[in-house]
Write a protein that holds these residues in place. Structure first.
Motif, PDB file in Angstrom:
ATOM      1  N   TRP A 103       1.000  -0.986  -0.314  1.00 50.17           N
ATOM      2  CA  TRP A 103      -0.177  -0.161   0.111  1.00 50.17           C
ATOM      3  C   TRP A 103       0.757   1.345  -0.294  1.00 50.17           C
ATOM      4  O   TRP A 103       2.065   1.361   0.695  1.00 50.17           O
ATOM      5  N   THR A 104       0.402   2.615  -0.641  1.00 50.36           N
ATOM      6  CA  THR A 104       0.891   3.254  -1.248  1.00 50.36           C
ATOM      7  C   THR A 104       0.433   4.698  -0.930  1.00 50.36           C
ATOM      8  O   THR A 104      -0.610   4.820  -1.538  1.00 50.36           O
ATOM      9  N   ALA A 105       0.830   5.495   0.019  1.00 48.41           N
ATOM     10  CA  ALA A 105       0.381   6.877  -0.299  1.00 48.41           C
ATOM     11  C   ALA A 105       1.580   8.225  -0.996  1.00 48.41           C
ATOM     12  O   ALA A 105       2.410   7.987   0.051  1.00 48.41           O
ATOM     13  N   THR A 106       1.489   9.540  -0.831  1.00 46.27           N
ATOM     14  CA  THR A 106       2.416  10.902  -1.472  1.00 46.27           C
ATOM     15  C   THR A 106       1.639  11.097  -0.793  1.00 46.27           C
ATOM     16  O   THR A 106       0.219  11.585  -0.779  1.00 46.27           O
ATOM     17  N   LEU A 107       1.860  11.668   0.422  1.00 47.45           N
ATOM     18  CA  LEU A 107       1.273  13.287   1.287  1.00 47.45           C
ATOM     19  C   LEU A 107       1.597  14.191   0.521  1.00 47.45           C
ATOM     20  O   LEU A 107       3.150  14.687   0.294  1.00 47.45           O
ATOM     21  N   PRO A 108       0.599  15.260   0.698  1.00 49.51           N
ATOM     22  CA  PRO A 108       1.040  16.274   0.222  1.00 49.51           C
ATOM     23  C   PRO A 108       2.400  17.478   1.234  1.00 49.51           C
ATOM     24  O   PRO A 108       2.583  16.953   2.204  1.00 49.51           O
ATOM     25  N   ALA A 109       3.344  18.418   1.079  1.00 48.20           N
ATOM     26  CA  ALA A 109       3.916  18.341   1.463  1.00 48.20           C
ATOM     27  C   ALA A 109       3.259  19.685   3.084  1.00 48.20           C
ATOM     28  O   ALA A 109       2.458  20.179   2.477  1.00 48.20           O
TER      29      ALA A 109
END
Length: 455
Positions: A103-109
């Motif tokens: 599972w992958t998530a790239t979160l906002p800066a």
């Protein structure tokens, strides 16, 4: 009886904290793309023990643009969300499942800082299993931590300056009937002088344990940097267990995560003025207790056991004007209960993200030693400093305390700074108010981020 670690043991403890806190076993990768699932196929044996480990993945990964990518191998999960401070106030973020079970998530800066986060896997909260840098959380166990770096070292980052020593003082508490610990910071010059030092008693909140200000708040590093820049006066910083019961891991009376300790002074679940107590109807404040507020378990321990143990063990000044207490959230409530009940013991009071008791409680009636005789004891304080975040659920309680002090013409500082009820608020508070303690004359350190009102 007081048992005190040796200097060697204390240094080893500090080294252990430093290595653990920075996650040296597998540091977060900065700006390095990971290749989940390519190092090993799912089901192959990994580098650790105990059977199949799944693909070798990197989590957390801090990217150059200050976004953070998180990964979790959970092939049987049906839903995974990211929770915590790293979301910067947003709702839980859904992660996306790959064919390899990652599972992958790239979160906002996010702005440079240290953030807490956790995974919610099909309704169960868990820290990031790939990240060894964790925070003890009273009631829920563990959360993961990650630092998003700024342009150069920040005020909470270790720098090549003289470092103080952190020691763990273990003592027997007659007030609580348990063995307790306090983490004690001594400044870099402590072992080279015979000076008696002023003392700041610094209390954690209801979601923390006694290591909180060292492991997450970075109080020793902040103090090292302030002293190196000659912005603060050398002082002892005592970081105790800020509730009743015993410290974790010392015996059967130790408070384990998830077990409420007697004397916990955490505010009600609603955490604001008018918040209902457990079992009360929504929107209906519980009846305020009549008469003076009793000493809570922490205050009893402080007066009868902790303060005497510190003053026997360390070169601590015993003068009230050389003693400060500050706390956040439930530790702020404990600070109010202790200092307002015994104002003769203190010269400085720091209250972060907390008020003065239950909704509807008359703070003047609760603390006659502080507010009685035309608030003469309160007016003798060298500094009363109160702060809360503009999105902090404790803001209403802090405002109520500000109003009570103003009504009684007690000089104090009240600040509202951008932020929520989290460590991103309290680390800069420590950096600011530590510069005001034990100085000949309090001086302003107001930053562009906050507004202050002094009375």
């Amino acid at each position: 009886m007081t048992r005190h670690t040796s200097a060697v043991t204390g240094m080893l403890a500090l080294v252990g904290v430093t290595l653990f806190g920075q996650g040296r076993a597998q540091p977060p990768q900065v700006g390095v793309p990971a290749q989940p699932g390519t190092a090993q196929a799912p089901g192959q044996r990994g580098g650790g023990r105990g059977g199949p480990q799944g693909p070798q993945i990197v989590s957390p990964q801090v990217n150059a643009e200050r976004t953070v990518t998180l990964r979790l191998y959970a092939p049987k999960a049906t839903q995974v969300n990211v929770t915590g401070e790293i979301l910067n106030g947003a709702a839980p973020a859904a992660m996306t499942k790959g064919e390899d079970g990652v599972w992958t998530a790239t979160l906002p800066a996010v702005p440079p800082d240290v953030y807490l986060y956790a995974f919610n896997i099909d309704g169960v909260n868990t820290p990031d299993p790939r990240n060894p840098w964790v925070k003890l959380v009273s009631g829920t166990g563990l959360a993961s931590q990650v630092e998003v770096p700024g342009d150069g070292p920040q005020y909470y980052d270790s720098k090549p300056v003289p470092h103080g020593l952190v020691q763990i003082m273990t003592y027997e508490s007659k007030a609580t009937g348990a063995t307790r610990q306090a983490w004690v910071y001594t400044p870099p010059d402590y072992n080279r002088t015979t000076t008696k030092y002023p003392v700041l008693y610094l209390l954690h909140g209801g979601g923390d344990l006694d290591p909180g200000w060292v492991m997450t708040g970075r109080a020793p590093i902040i103090m090292d940097n302030l002293l190196a820049e000659k912005k603060a006066r050398p002082m002892l910083v005592v970081m105790p267990l800020a509730r009743g019961g015993g410290s974790l891991g010392l015996g059967p009376n130790g408070m384990s995560p998830g077990i409420a300790a007697a004397g916990n002074v955490a505010p009600p679940a609603g955490r604001g003025a008018g918040a209902p107590a457990p079992g009360a109807a929504a929107g209906v404040a519980p009846p305020a207790p009549a008469g003076p507020a009793p000493l809570q378990a922490f205050a009893q321990d402080f007066i009868g056991d902790l303060m005497p143990a510190v003053e026997r063990t360390f070169r601590a000044s015993t003068r009230a004007e050389d003693r400060a207490m500050g706390g956040l959230s439930a530790g702020g409530a404990a600070t109010v209960n202790t200092t307002f009940s015994r104002p003769d013991l203190f010269g400085y009071i720091i209250i972060m993200s907390a008020g003065a008791g239950q909704a509807g409680q008359n703070v003047e009636a609760s603390y006659p030693k502080f507010f009685g005789n035309n608030a003469s004891a309160a007016r003798q304080m060298k500094l009363i400093w109160i702060a809360a975040g503009d999105e902090d659920f404790a803001l209403n309680g802090a405002k109520a305390l500000d109003e009570a002090l103003t009504k009684n013409a007690v000089k104090h500082v009240f600040k509202t700074t951008p932020g929520r009820h989290e460590w991103r608020l309290w680390r800069p508070h420590l950096y600011e108010f530590a510069q005001l303690l034990f100085q000949p004359q309090p001086r302003s350190t107001e930053s562009d981020a906050g507004k202050a009102r002094s009375r």
